[in-house]
Design an enzyme around this catalytic site. Structure first.
Site, PDB file in Angstrom:
ATOM      1  N   GLU B  53       0.861  -1.161   0.087  1.00 35.78           N
ATOM      2  CA  GLU B  53      -0.126  -0.068  -0.128  1.00 35.78           C
ATOM      3  C   GLU B  53       0.871   1.085  -0.056  1.00 35.78           C
ATOM      4  O   GLU B  53       0.373   2.241  -0.497  1.00 35.78           O
ATOM      5  CB  GLU B  53      -0.874   0.062   1.093  1.00 35.78           C
ATOM      6  CG  GLU B  53      -2.066  -0.947   1.021  1.00 35.78           C
ATOM      7  CD  GLU B  53      -1.873  -2.274   1.714  1.00 35.78           C
ATOM      8  OE1 GLU B  53      -0.674  -2.510   1.925  1.00 35.78           O
ATOM      9  OE2 GLU B  53      -2.768  -3.104   2.031  1.00 35.78           O
ATOM     10  N   PHE B 115     -11.584  -7.075  13.866  1.00 33.23           N
ATOM     11  CA  PHE B 115     -10.542  -7.827  13.109  1.00 33.23           C
ATOM     12  C   PHE B 115     -10.058  -6.463  12.012  1.00 33.23           C
ATOM     13  O   PHE B 115     -10.944  -6.018  11.453  1.00 33.23           O
ATOM     14  CB  PHE B 115     -10.806  -9.115  12.176  1.00 33.23           C
ATOM     15  CG  PHE B 115      -9.946  -9.457  11.397  1.00 33.23           C
ATOM     16  CD1 PHE B 115      -8.563  -9.884  11.862  1.00 33.23           C
ATOM     17  CD2 PHE B 115     -10.078  -9.673  10.007  1.00 33.23           C
ATOM     18  CE1 PHE B 115      -7.687 -10.186  11.081  1.00 33.23           C
ATOM     19  CE2 PHE B 115      -9.025  -9.705   9.114  1.00 33.23           C
ATOM     20  CZ  PHE B 115      -7.905 -10.406   9.571  1.00 33.23           C
ATOM     21  N   GLN B 116      -8.863  -6.160  11.899  1.00 28.81           N
ATOM     22  CA  GLN B 116      -8.390  -5.291  11.011  1.00 28.81           C
ATOM     23  C   GLN B 116      -8.915  -3.891  11.313  1.00 28.81           C
ATOM     24  O   GLN B 116      -9.187  -3.155  10.579  1.00 28.81           O
ATOM     25  CB  GLN B 116      -8.573  -5.652   9.565  1.00 28.81           C
ATOM     26  CG  GLN B 116      -7.672  -6.976   9.318  1.00 28.81           C
ATOM     27  CD  GLN B 116      -7.445  -7.130   7.812  1.00 28.81           C
ATOM     28  OE1 GLN B 116      -8.348  -6.936   7.015  1.00 28.81           O
ATOM     29  NE2 GLN B 116      -6.403  -7.698   7.308  1.00 28.81           N
ATOM     30  N   LYS B 165     -17.517  -0.570   6.097  1.00 28.41           N
ATOM     31  CA  LYS B 165     -17.741  -1.549   5.295  1.00 28.41           C
ATOM     32  C   LYS B 165     -19.297  -1.557   5.310  1.00 28.41           C
ATOM     33  O   LYS B 165     -19.819  -1.570   4.079  1.00 28.41           O
ATOM     34  CB  LYS B 165     -17.409  -2.739   5.683  1.00 28.41           C
ATOM     35  CG  LYS B 165     -17.653  -4.062   4.605  1.00 28.41           C
ATOM     36  CD  LYS B 165     -16.976  -5.196   4.830  1.00 28.41           C
ATOM     37  CE  LYS B 165     -17.022  -6.243   3.733  1.00 28.41           C
ATOM     38  NZ  LYS B 165     -16.863  -7.507   3.979  1.00 28.41           N
ATOM     39  N   MET B 480      24.640   8.627   1.750  1.00 31.32           N
ATOM     40  CA  MET B 480      24.520   9.930   2.563  1.00 31.32           C
ATOM     41  C   MET B 480      24.821   9.779   3.836  1.00 31.32           C
ATOM     42  O   MET B 480      25.357  10.580   4.415  1.00 31.32           O
ATOM     43  CB  MET B 480      23.122  10.374   2.394  1.00 31.32           C
ATOM     44  CG  MET B 480      22.643  11.866   2.643  1.00 31.32           C
ATOM     45  SD  MET B 480      24.004  13.022   2.086  1.00 31.32           S
ATOM     46  CE  MET B 480      23.163  13.422   0.706  1.00 31.32           C
TER      47      MET B 480
HETATM   48  C1  LIG Z   1      12.668   5.626   4.957  1.00 28.64           C
HETATM   49  C2  LIG Z   1      13.834   6.025   5.505  1.00 28.64           C
HETATM   50  N1  LIG Z   1      14.865   5.502   6.332  1.00 28.64           N
HETATM   51  C3  LIG Z   1      15.849   6.150   6.674  1.00 28.64           C
HETATM   52  C4  LIG Z   1      16.486   7.260   5.927  1.00 28.64           C
HETATM   53  C5  LIG Z   1      17.673   7.788   6.480  1.00 28.64           C
HETATM   54  N2  LIG Z   1      18.554   7.894   5.159  1.00 28.64           N
HETATM   55  C6  LIG Z   1      18.554   9.090   4.496  1.00 28.64           C
HETATM   56  S1  LIG Z   1      19.760   8.541   3.075  1.00 28.64           S
HETATM   57  C7  LIG Z   1      20.033   7.022   3.628  1.00 28.64           C
HETATM   58  C8  LIG Z   1      20.969   6.291   2.816  1.00 28.64           C
HETATM   59  C9  LIG Z   1      20.250   6.052   1.350  1.00 28.64           C
HETATM   60  O1  LIG Z   1      21.341   5.147   0.806  1.00 28.64           O
HETATM   61  P1  LIG Z   1      21.270   4.692  -0.864  1.00 28.64           P
HETATM   62  O2  LIG Z   1      19.770   4.665  -1.238  1.00 28.64           O
HETATM   63  O3  LIG Z   1      22.222   3.375  -1.068  1.00 28.64           O
HETATM   64  O4  LIG Z   1      21.751   6.071  -1.735  1.00 28.64           O
HETATM   65  P2  LIG Z   1      23.266   6.976  -1.530  1.00 28.64           P
HETATM   66  O5  LIG Z   1      23.000   7.882  -0.340  1.00 28.64           O
HETATM   67  O6  LIG Z   1      24.045   5.791  -1.413  1.00 28.64           O
HETATM   68  O7  LIG Z   1      23.229   7.555  -2.853  1.00 28.64           O
HETATM   69  C10 LIG Z   1      19.395   6.688   4.562  1.00 28.64           C
HETATM   70  C11 LIG Z   1      19.146   5.684   5.386  1.00 28.64           C
HETATM   71  C12 LIG Z   1      15.602   7.972   4.968  1.00 28.64           C
HETATM   72  N3  LIG Z   1      15.681   8.986   4.342  1.00 28.64           N
HETATM   73  N4  LIG Z   1      14.213   7.360   4.675  1.00 28.64           N
END
Ligand SMILES: Cc1ncc(C[n+]2csc(CCOP(=O)(O)OP(=O)(O)O)c2C)c(N)n1
Lengths: 163, 572
Positions: B53, B115-116, B165, B480
């Site tokens: 979803e 439920f749900q 529902k 990042m």
């Molecule tokens: C749902 C979620 N969880 C955690 C984060 C924190 N976060 C920001 S950037 C990142 C790493 C992203 O890694 P990747 O997709 O490999 O991209 P890169 O930075 O290596 O280009 C994380 C864990 C986030 N933005 N969103």
């Protein structure tokens, strides 16, 4: 600074939680919040007592206005207004306290609304600070129970909050 | 019972028809079975079955971002609704107009821990523009009408309609209101004419005017009015991440994106200007950094925004103009056309100063013989697609590189999660965008961590024949996160290394798509050309680019610092 904000909102389920949720989500203070239906059954009126810098109060007013259920918002502190709060206090009224409690009640223009051998139940209205002053003035050891409604407010004279 | 009475479920469908909805993104379940039965018996909109979803809401969100229309998602009660929450919050933070319809347990079961059952209206309240629980079949049509109206007017946002529902089984006549009026909701359209006059005169008499444009310009479809105005006054302009494409990036007045990873020239000009016009932007922390540092330089700030609460929220505004960006910019253009514009000589000096900042060439990078530079992949993507693709992205370094190295000349081409920064949006965003623009090139620039957050959608892409091109910048790190750990945590790379990565080529193939692994810089262009060739026009291509592991995003304003306190690649 302390502000009293009045608002009219749609009398819908969930409207109250939209307002209280806004205050907690954005970290605004709530000193008290009261809400009840108005003479127009489709509207509720809420009074919120809050505090904050001018910038925060400005944001609070804007954020309240942004809520879809909120019809009108008025910061009572923008003009002259009257504030009232109701407090009901149960105090000891045994031989030791009976006279003093009667006297303090009169001084604060309260009314004794229930009496027993050992206690008085007193009703006092006024601004929140007057109620605070009453509590300050009596012997703490004599207080059995207090309940306060939170402040309600209304503008003076021609200041009217209505749809 | 009246013969023209139809079920609540059919009423829901008829409402969507009235709103001319083309796609509904969703996932069935017990509480929405009646609605799904009505979906089955109609063919005016297409139902797009996702695999989670969250992706339904993201895809509907991207449909909206790329078209300007209201996106629609349909989910069941309980887990269906909670799975949708990330998508809803993502749309809310970026002010995307959407209507989410969620099923609820029958009215008589509400509050019984059925439920749900979950309190969907309660859970979503802080991340929707508004939500409704429909308690009577009579109210379905008017509620859905209100939902579309609230979602798409004023400052847009997602609106959720929760429908128990039993209400969808009950019957009632269908009567779709022609219009809605909410006494408590009257968005201001027209800006104050006195303020607009003041703003124009300030801008025309400024020595160092600067325009700062945001997502509001894109959402408000005001880019042509903005472009006209900015070209007429000749001032430099920058854009937020969300505003990219609102003004053509190839125009020489454009200084690039500003903010944490903005260009040197954009951030310096923002700091040094004397009159600043902010249009549909909100001075957030990733944009101006530390507000005190920003305010330490005196300047006059004009702010156009449809949402009064955006004005003076983080930065005190001198000339607030509340109104729809199109309306206010049109008024500004009209005023300007009556004005005799004298050559503003100060502008020349101002651009000289800017050109000096520009000459630092802050986005330059050195290509490597052996290692693929991620920036190079994005640049090549821009070349191969002739700058004409829709680019979706996830969150991380790749997102910033996409924003920096793929200049956008048109609005609604850059689809990403700016406000909430939700990893996992990239692929579902590409789905919503590709469905809305079946003949367009749609590329998803992602990272090996982000793409795995909604990877199951490769299956949806197969079912709906979506020829998305996935550009995976695979650095084997949550890049990042690693970058912050390198700069601010003494190189302690806590849990940011992506171990046990799948073989993305095989994974793509397992889902019935084309997979490519690219390991050499010299293979980057051929791979992209092949992916966008006629031969693969109908296919989803997953390009796994093995990139330089330790590349960082520059320039960078460290958290809590000011606009002129950037670190550039040179500094390290
Ligand atoms: C749902 C979620 N969880 C955690 C984060 C924190 N976060 C920001 S950037 C990142 C790493 C992203 O890694 P990747 O997709 O490999 O991209 P890169 O930075 O290596 O280009 C994380 C864990 C986030 N933005 N969103």
């Amino acid at each position: 600074m302390r502000h009293i904000i009045s608002l009219l909102m749609e009398n819908e389920s969930g409207a109250l939680s939209r307002v209280s949720g806004l205050f907690s989500a954005r970290g605004y203070n709530i000193e008290s919040l009261t809400v009840a239906p108005t003479e127009d059954a489709s509207l509720s009126r809420m009074t919120i007592v809050t505090s904050g810098s001018d910038e925060i109060i400005e944001q609070i007013i804007k954020q309240l206005n942004k809520l879809i259920d909120v019809v009108k918002v008025l910061d009572l502190n923008d003009g002259k207004f009257i504030e009232r709060e109701l407090m009901i206090v149960k105090v000891k009224a045994n031989a030791q306290y009976r006279d003093e409690m009667k006297r303090m009640c009169d001084i604060f223009r309260g009314r004794i609304i229930d009496v027993s051998d050992s206690s008085f139940t007193i009703e006092i209205t006024g601004s929140s600070s007057k109620l605070d002053a009453y509590i300050e003035s009596i012997d703490k050891a004599a207080i059995l129970e207090t309940v306060r409604t939170g402040a309600s407010g209304i503008g003076r004279g021609d200041r009217i909050l209505k749809v | 019972m009246n013969s023209n009475h139809i079920s609540g479920a059919e009423i829901v469908i008829r409402c969507l028809h009235e709103e001319k909805v083309k796609f509904v993104f969703g996932y069935p379940g017990g509480a929405v079975l009646n609605i799904y039965d009505a979906v089955f018996q109609q063919n005016k909109f297409k139902h797009v079955l996702v695999r989670h979803e969250q992706a339904a809401v993201h895809a509907a969100d991207a449909y909206s971002r790329s078209t300007g229309k209201v996106g629609v998602a349909l989910v069941t009660s309980g887990p269906g609704a909670t799975n949708a929450v990330t998508g809803i919050a993502t749309a809310y933070m970026d002010s995307i107009p959407m209507v989410i319809i969620s099923g609820q347990v029958p009215t008589y079961a509400i509050g019984q821990d059925a439920f749900q059952e979950c309190d969907t209206v309660g859970i979503t309240r802080p991340c929707v523009k508004h939500n409704f629980l429909v308690k009577d079949v009579k109210d379905i049509a008017s509620t859905i009408k209100k939902a579309f109206y609230v979602a798409s007017s004023g400052r847009p946002g997602p609106v959720l309609v929760d429908i128990p529902k039993d209400i969808t089984a009950e019957k009632y006549e269908f009567n779709y209101p022609k219009s809605v009026h909410l006494r408590s909701y009257n968005p201001i359209i027209k800006g104050h004419s006195g303020q607009i006059k003041k703003a124009l005169s300030l801008l025309l008499n400024a020595k160092k005017p600067m325009i700062y444009s945001g997502g509001g310009v894109v959402l408000g479809d005001a880019s042509s009015q903005l472009t006209k105005f900015v070209r007429a006054i000749g001032a430099p302009i920058t854009s937020t991440l969300m505003g990219l494409g609102g003004f053509p990036a190839s125009d020489k007045q454009f200084l690039g994106m500003l903010g944490m990873h903005g260009t040197y020239e954009a951030n310096m000009a923002m700091q040094e200007c004397d009159v600043l016009l902010a249009v549909g932007a909100r001075f957030d922390d990733r944009v101006i950094g530390n507000p005190e540092h920003f305010l330490s330089k005196p300047r006059t700030i004009i702010h156009i925004d449809i949402d009064p609460s955006s004005i003076s929220k983080r930065v005190k505004i001198d000339i607030p103009i509340v109104g729809h960006v199109i309306s206010v910019l049109t008024d500004l253009n009209d005023l300007l056309s009556k004005e005799k514009i004298k050559q503003n000589i100060s502008l020349k000096h101002w651009f000289k100063e800017i050109d000096q900042w520009r000459s630092t060439n802050c986005l330059s990078f050195k290509n490597d013989k052996k290692l693929i530079k991620p920036q190079f992949v994005v640049q090549t993507l821009h070349q191969v697609t002739k700058g004409d693709a829709f680019i979706t992205s996830d969150v991380g370094q790749h997102q910033m590189w996409a924003a920096q190295y793929y200049p956008f000349d048109k609005p609604r081409r850059w689809i990403n999660s700016g406000g909430l920064g939700t990893m996992g949006v990239g692929l579902p965003y590409a789905m919503g965008t590709q469905l809305a623009h079946p003949d367009a090139m749609v590329a998803c620039v992602t990272g090996e961590a982000s793409i795995q957050m909604c990877i199951q959608e490769l299956s949806t892409c197969k079912q709906f024949h979506l020829p998305i091109k996935i550009v995976n910048l695979n650095n084997r790190y949550m890049g990042m996160v690693r970058q912050w750990q390198e700069f601010f945590y003494g190189n302690r790379y806590a849990e940011s290394y992506m171990e046990a990565l799948p073989d993305f080529v095989k994974l793509a193939e397992a889902y019935g798509h084309v997979g490519m692994k690219i390991e050499k810089p010299s293979d980057v262009e051929p791979a992209l050309k092949e992916a966008f060739s006629n031969k693969l026009k109908e296919r989803l291509v997953f390009m796994d680019f093995i990139t330089d592991q330790k590349e960082n995003v520059f320039p960078m304003i460290p958290n809590g610092k000011g606009l002129s306190e950037m670190i550039t690649a040179e500094d390290l």
